[in-house]
Design a protein around this motif. Structure first.
Motif, PDB file in Angstrom:
ATOM      1  N   UNK A   1      54.871  38.184  65.536  1.00 45.25           N
ATOM      2  CA  UNK A   1      54.665  38.097  67.010  1.00 45.25           C
ATOM      3  C   UNK A   1      53.047  37.778  66.868  1.00 45.25           C
ATOM      4  N   UNK A   2      52.246  37.546  65.904  1.00 41.83           N
ATOM      5  CA  UNK A   2      50.794  36.959  66.515  1.00 41.83           C
ATOM      6  C   UNK A   2      51.514  35.129  66.498  1.00 41.83           C
ATOM      7  N   UNK A   3      52.741  35.057  66.101  1.00 40.60           N
ATOM      8  CA  UNK A   3      52.478  33.370  65.710  1.00 40.60           C
ATOM      9  C   UNK A   3      54.086  32.936  67.034  1.00 40.60           C
ATOM     10  N   UNK A   4      54.192  34.616  68.459  1.00 38.69           N
ATOM     11  CA  UNK A   4      54.888  33.828  69.198  1.00 38.69           C
ATOM     12  C   UNK A   4      56.360  33.621  68.898  1.00 38.69           C
ATOM     13  N   UNK A   5      56.386  34.220  67.977  1.00 38.48           N
ATOM     14  CA  UNK A   5      57.900  34.259  66.844  1.00 38.48           C
ATOM     15  C   UNK A   5      58.619  35.713  67.650  1.00 38.48           C
ATOM     16  N   UNK A   6      59.309  35.974  68.852  1.00 37.87           N
ATOM     17  CA  UNK A   6      59.107  37.234  68.669  1.00 37.87           C
ATOM     18  C   UNK A   6      60.911  38.335  68.335  1.00 37.87           C
ATOM     19  N   UNK A   7      61.013  36.754  67.991  1.00 37.19           N
ATOM     20  CA  UNK A   7      62.471  37.227  67.844  1.00 37.19           C
ATOM     21  C   UNK A   7      62.732  37.908  66.322  1.00 37.19           C
TER      22      UNK A   7
ATOM     23  N   UNK B   1      43.736  45.274  64.482  1.00 35.53           N
ATOM     24  CA  UNK B   1      43.123  46.366  65.197  1.00 35.53           C
ATOM     25  C   UNK B   1      42.022  45.014  65.559  1.00 35.53           C
ATOM     26  N   UNK B   2      41.386  44.308  64.253  1.00 28.51           N
ATOM     27  CA  UNK B   2      40.593  43.561  64.793  1.00 28.51           C
ATOM     28  C   UNK B   2      41.224  42.332  65.604  1.00 28.51           C
ATOM     29  N   UNK B   3      42.204  41.972  65.186  1.00 33.28           N
ATOM     30  CA  UNK B   3      43.486  40.958  65.705  1.00 33.28           C
ATOM     31  C   UNK B   3      42.805  40.806  67.256  1.00 33.28           C
ATOM     32  N   UNK B   4      43.066  41.682  68.021  1.00 29.79           N
ATOM     33  CA  UNK B   4      43.496  42.401  69.259  1.00 29.79           C
ATOM     34  C   UNK B   4      42.067  42.668  69.923  1.00 29.79           C
TER      35      UNK B   4
ATOM     36  N   UNK C   1      38.478  35.427  59.817  1.00 27.60           N
ATOM     37  CA  UNK C   1      37.449  35.550  58.984  1.00 27.60           C
ATOM     38  C   UNK C   1      37.001  36.630  58.016  1.00 27.60           C
ATOM     39  N   UNK C   2      37.387  37.527  58.656  1.00 27.60           N
ATOM     40  CA  UNK C   2      36.537  38.776  58.530  1.00 27.60           C
ATOM     41  C   UNK C   2      37.611  39.334  57.027  1.00 27.60           C
ATOM     42  N   UNK C   3      38.825  39.023  57.921  1.00 26.45           N
ATOM     43  CA  UNK C   3      40.234  39.114  56.234  1.00 26.45           C
ATOM     44  C   UNK C   3      39.763  38.381  55.998  1.00 26.45           C
TER      45      UNK C   3
ATOM     46  N   UNK D   1      40.591  36.876  67.395  1.00 33.00           N
ATOM     47  CA  UNK D   1      41.862  36.767  66.788  1.00 33.00           C
ATOM     48  C   UNK D   1      41.315  35.908  65.483  1.00 33.00           C
ATOM     49  N   UNK D   2      40.113  35.066  66.109  1.00 31.62           N
ATOM     50  CA  UNK D   2      39.893  33.911  64.518  1.00 31.62           C
ATOM     51  C   UNK D   2      38.535  34.953  64.230  1.00 31.62           C
TER      52      UNK D   2
END
Length: 308
Positions: A251-257, A179-182, A190-192, A185-186
């Motif tokens: 998905x975050x790395x834009x590797x959707x396939x 949720x926080x990533x949305x 850090x919170x993770x 992201x940075x």
């Protein structure tokens, strides 16, 4: 209530956390060369319990509260067997008899979230929290519904409430991060890392958190999934979870396939009652929709793993 009915009722209420016992699984290779375990068939013990429940509901003299709770328990078993429509009918009938059954509202909210009916889902989860303000999993489920509805600040708030109820739970760390990533992201990363410090190194969920933080590769996480298994089904459960969070990272790395492939693998495990299985289909619909130039491709349009 007869002794037989009382004994079965107590066993079923205690059995809300019943785990399926997996059968010996076969293995094959996916396109990336990792071992994939074929889904195990449903545990026959659940089917026996379902038959006993149905016999009692149909023939025993029950109070309204007893009947509602038996219907709810039958719904839980249907849900674990992947029979979501049948489960939903049981929860609906239970609520007609016992409108203060918070657990049933929680399940209804989950199903409504999967269907994209977010307003109705919010109402269901609000009902849970009105009846049981300390029902922390309602915060998880409402937060997930808000996340998929795009209400990210409210999603973070609910998932923070869920996280603060048990800071040693890696899955709470993961959903808060999603949720926080949305939002940022940075800051989420850090919170993770800060939240990771509260976790035990010995837990499988911690390995997933470490993977999301960048400590492990995909192959290393899948290798860890095979270690220190306590029951046959646990490997399938871990694969379901691993593939879901691997898909989010892709998905975050834009590797959707890659993300699409991992989500399909998560669904192939048939671990119907895991949150990662429930929302893998929602995630998949979100990823494949742009490919079809906006054509509606909801969860039901992927090859069905559920029997509904």
């Amino acid at each position: 209530m007869s002794g037989k009915v009382r004994a079965v009722m107590m066993a079923l209420i205690a059995g809300s956390g019943l785990m399926l016992a997996g059968c010996a699984a076969t293995t094959g290779k996916n396109v990336q060369g990792e071992l994939l375990v074929a889904p195990a068939p449903n545990d026959y013990k659940l089917e026996i319990t379902l038959a006993k429940l149905s016999e009692i509901i149909d023939s025993a003299k029950l109070t309204n509260e007893q009947r509602a709770r038996f219907l709810y328990e039958r719904g839980v078993i249907y849900d674990r067997l992947g029979l979501r429509l049948m489960a939903r009918i049981q929860f609906h009938e239970a609520l007609k008899i016992m409108p203060n059954l918070a657990d049933a509202y929680n399940f209804m909210g989950i199903y409504l979230t999967q269907e994209g009916d977010y307003e109705a889902a919010f109402e269901a989860f609000d009902s849970v929290l009105e009846l049981m303000p300390d029902y922390d999993y309602a915060y998880l489920n409402r937060g997930i519904a808000q996340y998929y509805a795009g209400i990210n600040q409210l999603a973070v708030k609910d998932l923070e409430s869920f996280y603060f109820a048990d800071k040693q739970d890696g899955y709470r760390v993961l959903w808060l991060y999603i949720a926080q990533h949305q939002v940022n992201a940075e800051q989420a990363k850090a919170q993770l890392l800060l939240n990771r410090a509260q976790l035990s190194d010995d837990e499988w969920s911690t390995a997933i958190v470490d993977y999301v933080a960048g400590k492990y590769t995909d192959a290393e996480l899948l290798a860890l999934a095979k270690k220190e298994l306590k029951h046959p089904r646990e490997y399938l459960e871990r694969l379901c979870e691993a593939y879901f969070y691997m898909a989010k990272v892709a998905e975050y790395q834009q590797l959707n396939d890659n993300a699409v492939q991992y989500l399909r693998l998560a669904l192939a495990t048939n671990i119907y009652d895991f949150v990662e299985y429930r929302y893998a289909r929602v995630e998949l619909a979100r990823l494949v929709k742009p490919v079809s130039q906006g054509a509606a491709q909801g969860p039901e349009q992927e090859p069905e793993q559920e029997q509904e």
